[in-house]
Design a protein around this motif. Structure first.
Motif, PDB file in Angstrom:
ATOM      1  N   GLN A 234       0.794  -1.224   0.000  1.00 29.13           N
ATOM      2  CA  GLN A 234       0.000   0.000   0.000  1.00 29.13           C
ATOM      3  C   GLN A 234       0.828   1.276   0.000  1.00 29.13           C
ATOM      4  O   GLN A 234       0.277   2.350  -0.190  1.00 29.13           O
ATOM      5  CB  GLN A 234      -0.926   0.014   1.237  1.00 29.13           C
ATOM      6  N   SER A 235       2.134   1.204   0.242  1.00 27.26           N
ATOM      7  CA  SER A 235       2.904   2.447   0.350  1.00 27.26           C
ATOM      8  C   SER A 235       4.137   2.417  -0.538  1.00 27.26           C
ATOM      9  O   SER A 235       4.730   1.364  -0.792  1.00 27.26           O
ATOM     10  CB  SER A 235       3.328   2.701   1.797  1.00 27.26           C
ATOM     11  N   ARG A 236       4.505   3.609  -0.999  1.00 24.62           N
ATOM     12  CA  ARG A 236       5.680   3.735  -1.862  1.00 24.62           C
ATOM     13  C   ARG A 236       6.954   3.350  -1.112  1.00 24.62           C
ATOM     14  O   ARG A 236       7.842   2.719  -1.680  1.00 24.62           O
ATOM     15  CB  ARG A 236       5.767   5.168  -2.380  1.00 24.62           C
ATOM     16  N   ASN A 241      11.660  -0.448   0.338  1.00 24.27           N
ATOM     17  CA  ASN A 241      12.283  -1.226   1.409  1.00 24.27           C
ATOM     18  C   ASN A 241      12.306  -2.720   1.100  1.00 24.27           C
ATOM     19  O   ASN A 241      13.328  -3.396   1.252  1.00 24.27           O
ATOM     20  CB  ASN A 241      11.562  -0.983   2.736  1.00 24.27           C
ATOM     21  N   ILE A 242      11.165  -3.252   0.665  1.00 25.21           N
ATOM     22  CA  ILE A 242      11.076  -4.685   0.402  1.00 25.21           C
ATOM     23  C   ILE A 242      11.944  -5.080  -0.789  1.00 25.21           C
ATOM     24  O   ILE A 242      12.636  -6.101  -0.765  1.00 25.21           O
ATOM     25  CB  ILE A 242       9.610  -5.120   0.183  1.00 25.21           C
ATOM     26  N   ALA A 282       5.323  -3.418  -5.855  1.00 26.66           N
ATOM     27  CA  ALA A 282       4.605  -2.286  -6.441  1.00 26.66           C
ATOM     28  C   ALA A 282       3.393  -1.862  -5.638  1.00 26.66           C
ATOM     29  O   ALA A 282       2.801  -2.651  -4.896  1.00 26.66           O
ATOM     30  CB  ALA A 282       4.168  -2.652  -7.861  1.00 26.66           C
ATOM     31  N   THR A 283       3.010  -0.617  -5.828  1.00 28.63           N
ATOM     32  CA  THR A 283       1.681  -0.168  -5.428  1.00 28.63           C
ATOM     33  C   THR A 283       0.728  -0.558  -6.554  1.00 28.63           C
ATOM     34  O   THR A 283       1.146  -1.119  -7.573  1.00 28.63           O
ATOM     35  CB  THR A 283       1.657   1.358  -5.233  1.00 28.63           C
ATOM     36  N   ASN A 284      -0.557  -0.206  -6.398  1.00 27.53           N
ATOM     37  CA  ASN A 284      -1.510  -0.587  -7.455  1.00 27.53           C
ATOM     38  C   ASN A 284      -1.323   0.226  -8.731  1.00 27.53           C
ATOM     39  O   ASN A 284      -2.101   0.092  -9.674  1.00 27.53           O
ATOM     40  CB  ASN A 284      -2.951  -0.498  -6.956  1.00 27.53           C
ATOM     41  N   LEU A 337      -4.943   0.513   7.812  1.00 26.97           N
ATOM     42  CA  LEU A 337      -4.131   1.110   6.750  1.00 26.97           C
ATOM     43  C   LEU A 337      -4.909   1.172   5.438  1.00 26.97           C
ATOM     44  O   LEU A 337      -4.883   2.191   4.731  1.00 26.97           O
ATOM     45  CB  LEU A 337      -2.845   0.313   6.559  1.00 26.97           C
ATOM     46  N   ALA A 338      -5.600   0.089   5.094  1.00 24.45           N
ATOM     47  CA  ALA A 338      -6.360   0.050   3.840  1.00 24.45           C
ATOM     48  C   ALA A 338      -7.459   1.114   3.840  1.00 24.45           C
ATOM     49  O   ALA A 338      -7.713   1.767   2.821  1.00 24.45           O
ATOM     50  CB  ALA A 338      -6.961  -1.334   3.633  1.00 24.45           C
TER      51      ALA A 338
END
Length: 480
Positions: A234-236, A241-242, A282-284, A337-338
């Protein structure tokens, strides 16, 4: 000439895929059509072939610049020279030239924002079009109300009399179908509804006590199993980081999000398609229009904001028809968060009041942007609705949007908490019935992931003297 003959001569195919011929026949009769066809079912054929039969220009309204450009490039590979994308990639002189020469093109791709430009409207009003196509038409409902309001203006921009309208999508609920029909001002459209189910995508889910535990599982899982794959988050910052953690484990990975420069996104996307990268985090923002056939895994690091996004994102797996898996991960506070992500860019009552105050003193509400009082996305939405309704009505619209987004997250949570078949829950959400469960259907039906996932060929053994938590901590400390 029979449609099959044109299909063979122009495209080299001996037969139509399910739904294509039915849709094309209705278009050639002059009917409006809504076609729900899964990814990989050849939606573009539904407007390309009529373009050659009717021998007039086809206008394709498309949501993303990269998707638009990819479709143009694909058509040029098949020797179609009279195709163009009218978008912000063009400089001022190029844009002026294309608009002046628009009637010379057979296929014209355009964004909703470009469609509403007066010079484009003026030119199109003097042209005789064969067909108007709205690609990824679910965006009218999913994006139009609270993200890109120019989608809601498409119907207003279409002159009367007009040619048939073809609305294309891979997934749509009954509510979205109603929005498509209403906002495009369609006339009793013919509807072709293919099942949204993708039997070769096997569904799983896992819950964790905390986010660190979830991240540990992701790193270990990806070092041990084969891709290619996509991790949605959900986050940039999480994408970065991942992906860096994966790189440290010898995994070819990269991040992708909407805040990146366009050329950087294109480079990452191309590397993934060509196989240089095994994993995208990725984000969406990633996925629509990406033609990669062999994605074997889609992992959701955190729950998506709605079921439609989830269905579209897992649909990027297994386009070659081979087995693929979709794994939905959950830990405490993911739901919060969502919900936050879902409503973050919605204007508030405060924004409505400020907008109104500027108008009362004869000042331009765009000063809200100049003074940092609102985000650009929120202002676009606010500006649209303030031109449609009274301020109190606008406040109620935004309150309803907020409630709907909260409810959408709760619908996704049912996939996490319910013991019912995940596939059946998904298909039912889109107003359809599941006819048959495939083998290895979902985790609630006894799915065994190890039977579907191949081991990664080269596994880099991590430093045994450092725990997963230590390595994660090092990266996060360095980032902060």
């Amino acid at each position: 000439m029979q449609l099959e003959s044109i299909l063979q001569q122009r495209f080299g195919y001996s037969s139509f895929r399910p739904g294509q011929k039915e849709v094309i026949e209705q278009i050639l009769k002059g009917e409006d059509v809504i076609a729900l066809l899964p990814t990989g079912m050849g939606k573009s054929m539904c407007y390309q072939l009529p373009g050659y039969v009717l021998k007039k220009a086809v206008l394709v309204i498309s949501p993303l610049l990269s998707l638009m450009q990819d479709q143009v490039d694909q058509m040029k590979l098949f020797n179609e020279k009279r195709v163009v994308a009218l978008n912000s990639f063009l400089n001022v002189e190029e844009k002026k030239r294309v608009i002046n020469e628009l009637e010379q093109f057979r296929f014209i791709f355009i964004s909703p924002e470009m469609l509403v430009q007066p010079q484009v409207q003026q030119k199109l009003s003097r042209m005789e079009l064969a067909l108007i196509v709205v690609d990824e038409a679910h965006c009218i409902s999913q994006w139009g109300f609270d993200f890109r309001p120019d989608y809601l203006r498409i119907g207003e921009m279409l002159t009367t009399p007009r040619p048939p309208i073809l609305a294309l999508s891979a997934t749509a609920t009954n509510k979205v179908l109603e929005d498509i029909e209403h906002y495009l001002k369609m006339k009793e459209p013919y509807k072709y509804m293919h099942s949204v189910d993708r039997p070769n995508i096997h569904l799983s889910k896992m819950s964790f006590s905390n986010r660190d535990e979830k991240l540990q599982w992701i790193l270990q899982h990806i070092t041990e199993t084969a891709g290619p794959g996509i991790i949605y988050t959900q986050s940039r910052m999480k994408t970065q980081n991942i992906s860096e953690l994966l790189l440290q484990q010898g995994i070819s990975a990269a991040s992708y999000h909407g805040g990146m420069d366009y050329l950087d996104r294109q480079f990452v996307q191309q590397q993934f398609i060509e196989g240089t990268l095994d994993w995208i985090v990725a984000t969406n923002a990633f996925g629509m229009g990406i033609h990669k056939q062999d994605v074997r895994q889609v992992i959701h690091e955190s729950i998506p904001s709605n079921m439609a996004n989830y269905m579209q994102e897992i649909g990027r797996a297994g386009r070659d028809g081979q087995d693929a898996v979709a794994i939905l991960l959950y830990s405490e506070r993911d739901e919060e968060l969502a919900k936050f992500v879902g409503i973050d860019d919605l204007p508030t009552d405060y924004h409505v009041d400020i907008f109104e105050d500027y108008l009362k003193v004869g000042q331009a509400p765009t000063q809200m942007l100049d003074r940092g009082e609102i985000s650009e996305t929120a202002f676009r939405v606010l500006n649209y609705w303030m031109g449609q309704k009274q301020p109190n009505e606008v406040k109620q619209i935004f309150q309803n949007m907020k409630s709907e987004k909260m409810h959408s997250v709760e619908e996704v949570m049912k996939l996490i908490t319910s013991s019912a078949c995940m596939r059946e829950t998904l298909v039912n959400y889109f107003g359809q019935t599941l006819d048959e469960r495939p083998k290895q259907c979902c985790i609630n039906c006894g799915l065994q992931l190890e039977d579907l996932l191949k081991p990664r060929e080269i596994i880099i053994t991590p430093n045994v003297n450092m725990t997963w938590k230590d390595r994660i901590g090092n990266i996060l400390t360095k980032k902060s």
